[in-house]
Design an enzyme around this catalytic site. Structure first.
Site, PDB file in Angstrom:
ATOM      1  CG  ASP A  80      -0.254   0.028   2.533  1.00  0.00           C
ATOM      2  OD1 ASP A  80       0.761  -0.688   2.685  1.00  0.00           O
ATOM      3  OD2 ASP A  80      -0.710   0.735   3.448  1.00  0.00           O
ATOM      4  CD  GLU A 127       4.084   0.801   6.829  1.00  0.00           C
ATOM      5  OE1 GLU A 127       4.946   1.116   7.668  1.00  0.00           O
ATOM      6  OE2 GLU A 127       3.590   1.628   6.023  1.00  0.00           O
TER       7      GLU A 127
END
Length: 477
Positions: A78, A145
């Site tokens: 991400d 994350e």
């Protein structure tokens, strides 16, 4: 023609461009996870994609390295989705528009996603490279994350057999990170705020601040737009908020904030704000030289929050800690504790404030949370809660991996690398908590201004790190 076609290492930049075409903001990683899973299946590699779109791939050892210890490479899929106000871009559907200028790679008005697209690209390039020499490889691509390490928290760490772990989520190619801070988020909610009628609307907009990563850049003294905006209201009589919105990610220092409000004497407000703005300008760092304030006024029929609730919102934002709270007592120059009120958002009659706090000492993170509890009680928020707490990662004594990294760096670069801890949070702490014997370092190429539309990546630095990585893997026998 690919924008990055002629760059080296060719396959690393090939895969970086590939994933730049796949929208992958936090919580929207399914498409990139399917891409990575398909990549592994095409090459007959052992692969697991779990329900949270974490992907775990194993590659057998090179000939002669069958008995070498397994090495885990890890990064997250991400990216933080930030854009300039004038940029037209939908992070759910649009590819990142890459811009190459000499050695510098950026995006057109948005975050680049080098954090942590570089890790994804390097792992894919390594997994397909039959000439690379290494022991058994385990590559872990995690999700969410940037919004609390959600993917790593949910991943089944018993699948990992590696003795060594190389996290690829750092931003300086001459540095190996060997420890990091833990952290947590706190949500404050003012709900169902009573509304009153008003006949004027003043719009205060703060923009042009640099922003940055709320961990890696917190020591640079950059201004927080949410804090600046409420400071500009000092001296304005009887402020009643109509809406307040600033920042979009709690782990990014907010660059912009807009407060729409009314006041007893609207015509005096611009002069007060400009006087306050001069004080702010005098205190800003050079990074925030683009600071700009606008204040507009119009008459009409509007609804605003009742004055006492408006005062509570302003008091909370004024009082929330921002910036460095404590420096490390044991590591010179290392931030120990910090906090960042990263988001304030109005939705109807509700206002939400989100902070991100960090510390390498658990007791001091507890203390910050206690402070936030006290502020919530003092300002009478409707409710507040702490979430997404994650552990820090302590230094590993007598680390074989650190020694081999230093040896490799000196051989290739002719100088000694930096070995240091950082204040930003990494997924290493969650791995270390589950697998206490694993030996970890974190490395990465030179990237600047991550979490902002000014994010940039050094092309030559990617090549440097790639060479270091290949040589290091060869030494771990």
């Amino acid at each position: 023609m690919r924008i990055l076609e002629n760059l080296a290492p060719e396959r690393v930049f090939y895969y970086f461009e590939e994933i730049s075409n796949i929208p992958r903001g936090s919580g929207n990683e399914e498409a990139v996870a399917k891409y990575i899973e398909g990549f592994a299946k095409e090459r007959s590699l052992e692969v697991i994609r779990d329900k949270n779109n974490n992907v775990f791939i194993k590659k057998p050892a090179s000939k002669g390295y069958e008995n070498a210890p397994a090495v885990l490479l890890q990064g997250h899929t991400d990216m933080v989705c930030e854009k300039n106000e004038a940029t037209v871009h939908d992070f759910l559907t649009d590819p990142i528009k890459l811009v190459l200028d000499g050695d510098t790679l950026t995006a057109d008005g948005t975050t680049l996603g080098a954090d942590d697209g570089v890790a994804v690209a390097m792992m894919l390039a390594l997994l397909e490279d039959e000439k690379a020499v290494h022991g058994p490889l385990e590559c872990l691509f995690t999700t969410e994350e940037e919004t609390g390490l959600g993917g790593m928290k949910s991943f089944d760490k018993s699948l990992i057999t590696a003795k060594y772990m190389i996290n690829l989520d750092s931003e300086d190619d001459d540095t190996a990170v060997i420890s990091c801070a833990g952290g947590s988020r706190c949500d404050f909610l003012f709900s169902d705020i009573p509304l009153e009628k008003c006949n004027s609307e003043i719009t205060l907009t703060v923009k042009g601040l640099m922003g940055g990563h709320s961990g890696a850049d917190i020591h640079l003294g950059r201004a927080n737009a949410n804090k600046v905006a409420v400071k500009l209201l000092s001296g304005v009589e009887n402020v009643r908020i109509i809406s307040i919105n600033g920042g979009s990610k709690d782990n990014a220092i907010p660059r912009e904030c807009t407060i729409v409000f009314t006041a007893d004497d609207p015509m005096e407000v611009p002069d007060i704000i400009e006087e306050n703005a001069e004080e702010v300008r005098a205190s800003l760092s050079d990074d925030d030289k683009g600071f700009d304030v606008t204040c507009t006024y119009k008459r009409g029929n509007f609804h605003c929050f009742a004055e006492k609730y408006s005062r509570s919102i302003i008091t909370l934002l004024s009082s929330l800690p921002y910036g460095v709270i404590d420096m490390s007592r044991t590591v010179e120059g290392l931030v120990e504790s910090s906090s960042n009120p990263g988001v304030v958002k109005t939705e109807g009659a509700n206002v939400t404030v989100v902070t991100s706090s960090r510390s390498s000492v658990e007791a001091r993170l507890d203390a910050i949370e206690n402070t936030l509890d006290s502020l919530a009680e003092f300002t009478k928020v409707t409710k507040h809660s702490h979430r997404d707490r994650y552990p820090g990662w302590d230094v590993t004594e007598n680390s074989h991996l650190q020694e081999k990294y230093k040896e490799t760096y000196i051989e290739l670069c002719g100088e000694t690398p930096k070995i240091m801890g950082i204040h930003a949070g990494l997924e290493c702490g969650l791995i270390k908590s589950a697998l206490p014997e694993i030996d970890i370092i974190s490395v990465g190429p030179n990237a600047k201004n991550i979490h902002t539309p000014d994010e940039s990546l050094s092309v030559s630095s990617v090549k440097k790190l790639w060479d270091i990585l290949l040589s290091l893997l060869k030494k771990l026998k």
